[in-house]
Design a protein around this motif. Structure first.
Motif, PDB file in Angstrom:
ATOM      1  N   VAL A 298       0.850  -1.187   0.000  1.00 46.97           N
ATOM      2  CA  VAL A 298       0.000   0.000   0.000  1.00 46.97           C
ATOM      3  C   VAL A 298       0.888   1.240   0.000  1.00 46.97           C
ATOM      4  O   VAL A 298       1.729   1.417   0.887  1.00 46.97           O
ATOM      5  N   ILE A 299       0.692   2.095  -1.004  1.00 49.91           N
ATOM      6  CA  ILE A 299       1.529   3.290  -1.142  1.00 49.91           C
ATOM      7  C   ILE A 299       0.870   4.493  -0.482  1.00 49.91           C
ATOM      8  O   ILE A 299       1.455   5.140   0.386  1.00 49.91           O
ATOM      9  N   SER A 300      -0.354   4.820  -0.907  1.00 52.75           N
ATOM     10  CA  SER A 300      -1.004   6.024  -0.379  1.00 52.75           C
ATOM     11  C   SER A 300      -2.515   5.823  -0.387  1.00 52.75           C
ATOM     12  O   SER A 300      -3.125   5.820  -1.459  1.00 52.75           O
ATOM     13  N   PRO A 301      -3.135   5.642   0.753  1.00 52.43           N
ATOM     14  CA  PRO A 301      -4.598   5.579   0.815  1.00 52.43           C
ATOM     15  C   PRO A 301      -5.197   6.969   0.905  1.00 52.43           C
ATOM     16  O   PRO A 301      -4.577   7.915   1.407  1.00 52.43           O
ATOM     17  N   SER A 302      -6.400   7.114   0.398  1.00 49.17           N
ATOM     18  CA  SER A 302      -7.135   8.372   0.501  1.00 49.17           C
ATOM     19  C   SER A 302      -8.597   8.042   0.751  1.00 49.17           C
ATOM     20  O   SER A 302      -8.963   6.883   0.989  1.00 49.17           O
ATOM     21  N   LYS A 303      -9.441   9.045   0.662  1.00 47.82           N
ATOM     22  CA  LYS A 303     -10.849   8.861   1.007  1.00 47.82           C
ATOM     23  C   LYS A 303     -11.568   7.974   0.013  1.00 47.82           C
ATOM     24  O   LYS A 303     -12.412   7.147   0.394  1.00 47.82           O
ATOM     25  N   GLN A 304     -11.280   8.100  -1.296  1.00 49.75           N
ATOM     26  CA  GLN A 304     -11.986   7.349  -2.325  1.00 49.75           C
ATOM     27  C   GLN A 304     -11.097   6.371  -3.088  1.00 49.75           C
ATOM     28  O   GLN A 304     -11.569   5.739  -4.028  1.00 49.75           O
ATOM     29  N   MET A 305      -9.833   6.242  -2.684  1.00 48.51           N
ATOM     30  CA  MET A 305      -8.931   5.415  -3.472  1.00 48.51           C
ATOM     31  C   MET A 305      -7.759   4.956  -2.614  1.00 48.51           C
ATOM     32  O   MET A 305      -7.337   5.654  -1.687  1.00 48.51           O
ATOM     33  N   VAL A 306      -7.267   3.758  -2.926  1.00 44.69           N
ATOM     34  CA  VAL A 306      -6.074   3.216  -2.286  1.00 44.69           C
ATOM     35  C   VAL A 306      -5.088   2.866  -3.386  1.00 44.69           C
ATOM     36  O   VAL A 306      -5.421   2.106  -4.309  1.00 44.69           O
ATOM     37  N   THR A 307      -3.895   3.409  -3.317  1.00 44.89           N
ATOM     38  CA  THR A 307      -2.848   3.141  -4.298  1.00 44.89           C
ATOM     39  C   THR A 307      -1.955   2.021  -3.795  1.00 44.89           C
ATOM     40  O   THR A 307      -1.411   2.107  -2.685  1.00 44.89           O
ATOM     41  N   PRO A 317       7.025  -4.411 -11.404  1.00 43.44           N
ATOM     42  CA  PRO A 317       5.940  -4.009 -10.502  1.00 43.44           C
ATOM     43  C   PRO A 317       4.832  -3.267 -11.259  1.00 43.44           C
ATOM     44  O   PRO A 317       5.083  -2.503 -12.186  1.00 43.44           O
ATOM     45  N   THR A 318       3.614  -3.494 -10.833  1.00 42.18           N
ATOM     46  CA  THR A 318       2.434  -2.881 -11.431  1.00 42.18           C
ATOM     47  C   THR A 318       1.718  -2.051 -10.386  1.00 42.18           C
ATOM     48  O   THR A 318       1.469  -2.523  -9.267  1.00 42.18           O
ATOM     49  N   ILE A 319       1.397  -0.806 -10.746  1.00 47.38           N
ATOM     50  CA  ILE A 319       0.641   0.066  -9.858  1.00 47.38           C
ATOM     51  C   ILE A 319      -0.845  -0.229 -10.032  1.00 47.38           C
ATOM     52  O   ILE A 319      -1.354  -0.278 -11.160  1.00 47.38           O
ATOM     53  N   TYR A 320      -1.546  -0.423  -8.923  1.00 48.80           N
ATOM     54  CA  TYR A 320      -2.975  -0.730  -8.970  1.00 48.80           C
ATOM     55  C   TYR A 320      -3.706   0.243  -8.058  1.00 48.80           C
ATOM     56  O   TYR A 320      -3.351   0.407  -6.882  1.00 48.80           O
ATOM     57  N   TYR A 321      -4.732   0.912  -8.629  1.00 51.00           N
ATOM     58  CA  TYR A 321      -5.567   1.834  -7.875  1.00 51.00           C
ATOM     59  C   TYR A 321      -6.901   1.157  -7.579  1.00 51.00           C
ATOM     60  O   TYR A 321      -7.601   0.731  -8.500  1.00 51.00           O
ATOM     61  N   VAL A 322      -7.237   1.048  -6.317  1.00 52.13           N
ATOM     62  CA  VAL A 322      -8.535   0.512  -5.899  1.00 52.13           C
ATOM     63  C   VAL A 322      -9.448   1.694  -5.616  1.00 52.13           C
ATOM     64  O   VAL A 322      -9.150   2.523  -4.753  1.00 52.13           O
ATOM     65  N   VAL A 323     -10.556   1.776  -6.354  1.00 50.64           N
ATOM     66  CA  VAL A 323     -11.421   2.949  -6.323  1.00 50.64           C
ATOM     67  C   VAL A 323     -12.770   2.581  -5.734  1.00 50.64           C
ATOM     68  O   VAL A 323     -13.331   1.515  -6.056  1.00 50.64           O
ATOM     69  N   TYR A 324     -13.260   3.421  -4.866  1.00 46.60           N
ATOM     70  CA  TYR A 324     -14.657   3.373  -4.408  1.00 46.60           C
ATOM     71  C   TYR A 324     -15.158   4.811  -4.414  1.00 46.60           C
ATOM     72  O   TYR A 324     -15.022   5.541  -3.437  1.00 46.60           O
ATOM     73  N   ALA A 325     -15.717   5.227  -5.566  1.00 50.23           N
ATOM     74  CA  ALA A 325     -16.080   6.617  -5.771  1.00 50.23           C
ATOM     75  C   ALA A 325     -17.306   6.986  -4.953  1.00 50.23           C
ATOM     76  O   ALA A 325     -18.163   6.144  -4.627  1.00 50.23           O
ATOM     77  N   SER A 326     -17.410   8.252  -4.669  1.00 44.68           N
ATOM     78  CA  SER A 326     -18.525   8.776  -3.878  1.00 44.68           C
ATOM     79  C   SER A 326     -19.769   8.902  -4.742  1.00 44.68           C
ATOM     80  O   SER A 326     -19.718   8.939  -5.978  1.00 44.68           O
ATOM     81  N   ASN A 327     -20.924   8.998  -4.080  1.00 43.49           N
ATOM     82  CA  ASN A 327     -22.180   9.222  -4.797  1.00 43.49           C
ATOM     83  C   ASN A 327     -22.373  10.677  -5.186  1.00 43.49           C
ATOM     84  O   ASN A 327     -23.241  10.983  -6.011  1.00 43.49           O
ATOM     85  N   LEU A 328     -21.582  11.571  -4.617  1.00 43.95           N
ATOM     86  CA  LEU A 328     -21.705  12.998  -4.897  1.00 43.95           C
ATOM     87  C   LEU A 328     -20.840  13.374  -6.090  1.00 43.95           C
ATOM     88  O   LEU A 328     -19.694  12.931  -6.209  1.00 43.95           O
TER      89      LEU A 328
END
Length: 729
Positions: A298-307, A317-328
């Motif tokens: 895990v490189i950098s987590p944020s509110k809507q995404m984890v890198t 190495p492969t960079i993977y972004y896990v996204v859970y976008a907001s409803n707004l």
């Protein structure tokens, strides 16, 4: 595309960023100049007639011809002049397609207009009738040219901008550096235009609504202890909880660039080059899997995404972004800006990376189950422009076309909100990767299963394939002549001709194996010799006219990935991957469609009923022209007009083979084709066809989602074109 199968004469001028092209065909030249603006990949260029006093600089792009979809035009105005009046509120009308002229839809009209790009394009136009009634017409634009967020020029994105220099990866920040930041940075604000703004013309124009930016999310960090993680399982992203670190204040985070998007500039416009460094109060953590050699950091987590960074054995190495976008909508705009900043900060233009998860936004209108969904939603264009600037696209996927449902029996709605996106470097590293969206179980979202090393099914022995470069070999005619003489006597019909063509394939295989095998090793050796000769001669190496570009290779990789068939989804919901089962399933499906055992009873129509439809009757000269025997010149002209680069037919021979050896085979081919017009007998070898399956849309899973394309023999094509010529009026 411009040469219609023939090589065009092209001269590159890198200093002026232009290409001089000679187009011999007058009709094609006029059509190309009339279109003026061409868009290929993510770059746009314009065409103009060359002159001795032409300008060396690129003229400004102020107007362009685009299609506009008009919804709500009254029926009494659905003709050429009426549509010109309505389209005149947008720009100058240029063209109307058959879809509109034939009234295929009673509410939708397609009109091509020339618009002024210096002014914002309206979403709604109004006009007033003589009776005083005000009619409102909604305007949708299927495509608009992108705008560079760096130089503000239309026609390219920031990754292709010649004036943009990618920022270097930020260095690690010292622990006490955050305390030295100025407090004035935290007082800056960014305004975000509302995506619900409508623009009207003629009657009124609604001003954009300016809202305050949402609060900057705090940094979050994952636990570093292995015991804090449970066994991996499918779970909705909303069920994941992470401890929030409060050691950093929101004012310490750098500001995100503002995202501005109008109809005249459909792109994201950062106010300044990003200078963002994503850090957390805790060091980067790894996700341990005991029995798996893969490592996830895990490189950098944020509110809507984890890198994350994915490390596989013997792979980069492969960079993977896990996204859970907001409803707004406003928070999703912040997510698009964050992804763009991370791409520039990590230098992902030349590294494999993937991004997947719940984006809470559709990409195309057909991603929505409702037919009445707007095709011109601003949020959809913002998401599309963001992906275009990053250069990522959908990974070849299988499963349902919609990955989310609202589970409402009264008014059910389904959308494709979950995606797995990759860039070209990731596709190069994993050319057979696929994503499978599993059926909805307890959640309202479809879980996605990514397979990076899919084994494509093989069909045993490979069929014969003639490669056109063999015609350039000095011994080609000699080998074909010897094999042709040993194949038998002179052919007098199509059956004997096909038998001789089959016998010469062995000699062509030997010629290819002896002279063009181990091509990679030979190219490497020739390249080393070429470099040595270049160094000795001290000549500046120029690459001009090279058509094997990076863009061409990326298009081929993406097309091969989309066209590959790895499995079939049955009606029962079972997925089959065995090649034999897939073959039996395909044969049974098309046999039931093209040649069923039991034909339905059809009403018989007597011949006089067909004669009553039209009073036309062929006269004697027309009957004689239909029954006329084709001449040798006519057969030769049709054979030489066939494209040598078309898909291979059942016998594996291209038209390039017949053209190169026509001096030897021409006489027998002409006599065999003429014998068919005398006897009417077409042998099975000539009438055989290969059905190639092409997906109708992305994500094709069932056999009915593929369109069969017939690949015919070259002799069959010549005969069919001769018959069409005689039947044409």
């Amino acid at each position: 595309m411009w040469g219609k199968g023939r090589r065009l004469e092209m001269h590159n001028n890198p200093l002026q960023r232009s290409v001089l092209v000679r187009i011999p065909n007058d009709y094609l030249r006029l059509k190309i100049l009339d279109k003026n603006i061409w868009y290929v990949g993510d770059s746009m260029f314009h065409t103009a007639q060359w002159s001795s006093v032409h300008s060396s600089s690129t003229p400004p792009l102020s107007s362009i011809k685009i299609w506009a979809h008009l919804t709500g035009v009254p029926l009494d105005l659905r003709y050429t002049q009426g549509l010109s009046l309505v389209a005149g509120l947008i720009g100058e009308r240029k063209e109307t397609d058959d879809f509109t002229l034939n009234l295929v839809s009673l509410t939708l009209s397609h009109v091509k207009v020339e618009v002024d790009l210096t002014k914002p394009l309206p979403n709604v136009v109004e006009f007033e009738r003589q009776s005083g009634e005000v009619v409102e017409v909604q305007v949708d634009y299927p495509w608009l040219p992108p705008k560079c967020s760096h130089c503000s020029e239309l026609g390219h994105v920031v990754c292709n901008c010649l004036l943009f220099t990618p920022p270097k990866e930020p260095a690690a920040r010292a622990p006490g550096e955050k305390a030295k930041q100025k407090t004035s940075d935290s007082s800056k604000k960014t305004t975000i235009p509302s995506a619900k703004t409508k623009q009207y013309v003629v009657k009124k124009t609604m001003p954009p609504i300016i809202t305050d930016p949402p609060p900057v999310p705090q940094s979050i960090s994952l636990p570093t202890s292995p015991s804090a993680f449970k066994t991996p399982s499918f779970a909705h992203p909303s069920a994941l909880k992470f401890p929030i670190s409060t050691t950093e204040s929101p004012s310490d985070k750098p500001l995100k660039p503002s995202l501005k998007r109008t109809r005249s500039s459909p792109t994201f416009s950062p106010s300044a080059p990003p200078k963002i460094s994503y850090q957390s109060s805790k060091p980067a953590s790894s996700l341990p899997f005991p029995d798996d050699p893969a490592k996830v950091r895990v490189i950098s987590p944020s509110k809507q995404m984890v890198t994350c960074e994915l490390e596989l054995p013997n792979c980069s190495p492969t960079i993977y972004y896990v996204v859970y976008a907001s409803n707004l909508t406003e928070e999703r705009i912040d997510l698009w800006a964050e992804v763009l900043d991370l791409q520039l900060a990590h230098g992902l233009d030349s590294r494999p990376w993937m991004i997947g998860g719940d984006f809470n936004q559709i990409l195309h209108s057909h991603d929505h189950s409702s037919f009445y969904h707007s095709r011109h939603a601003s949020q959809m264009f913002q998401f599309r422009d963001c992906l275009l600037q990053m250069g990522i696209f959908d990974l070849r996927f299988y499963g349902p076309p919609h990955t989310w449902i609202n589970k409402c029996e009264v008014s059910p709605v389904a959308k494709k909100l979950d995606r797995c996106l990759i860039n070209s470097d990731c596709l190069t590293s994993y050319p057979n990767a696929t994503a499978t969206f599993l059926p909805l179980a307890p959640s309202d979202h479809s879980p996605c299963l990514i397979d990076l090393v899919v084994q494509l099914p093989k069909a045993g022995t490979q069929p014969f394939r003639f490669l056109n470069y063999l015609t350039k070999h000095p011994s080609f005619l000699e080998v074909v002549t010897d094999a042709w003489l040993l194949a038998g006597s002179v052919s007098v019909d199509l059956a004997s001709l096909c038998w001789k063509l089959k016998n010469i394939k062995r000699s062509l295989k030997i010629l290819n194996k002896e002279n063009f095998s181990n091509i990679q090793k030979r190219v490497k050796e020739s390249y080393c010799l070429l470099q040595l000769a270049q160094q000795k001669s001290r000549i500046t190496w120029l690459r001009e006219g090279d058509q094997n570009t990076t863009f061409f290779q990326r298009v081929c990789q993406a097309r091969a990935s989309y066209n590959a068939i790895c499995s079939f989804l049955l009606l029962s919901g079972v997925i089959i991957t065995d090649p034999l089962e897939m073959s039996d399933h395909t044969i049974s499906h098309f046999k039931a469609v093209l040649g069923p055992d039991l034909l339905p009873l059809l009403w018989y129509s007597p011949p006089h009923w067909f004669h009553s439809l039209t009073p036309f009757v062929c006269n004697q000269p027309q009957i004689a022209s239909i029954l006329l025997m084709p001449t040798a010149e006519e057969i030769t002209k049709i054979m030489f007009s066939l494209n040598p680069n078309k898909a291979l037919d059942p016998d594996g021979l291209t038209s390039g083979f017949f053209k190169a050896s026509w001096s030897l085979l021409g006489t027998e081919c002409i006599s065999s084709i003429q014998a068919f017009f005398n006897s009417g007998f077409l042998p099975k070898t000539t009438n055989s066809t290969i059905l190639s399956l092409v997906p109708k849309f992305t994500g094709a899973s069932r056999i009915s989602d593929y369109r069969p394309i017939s690949c015919l023999n070259k002799l069959y094509k010549v005969i069919s074109r001769l018959l069409v010529r005689r039947l044409k009026p």
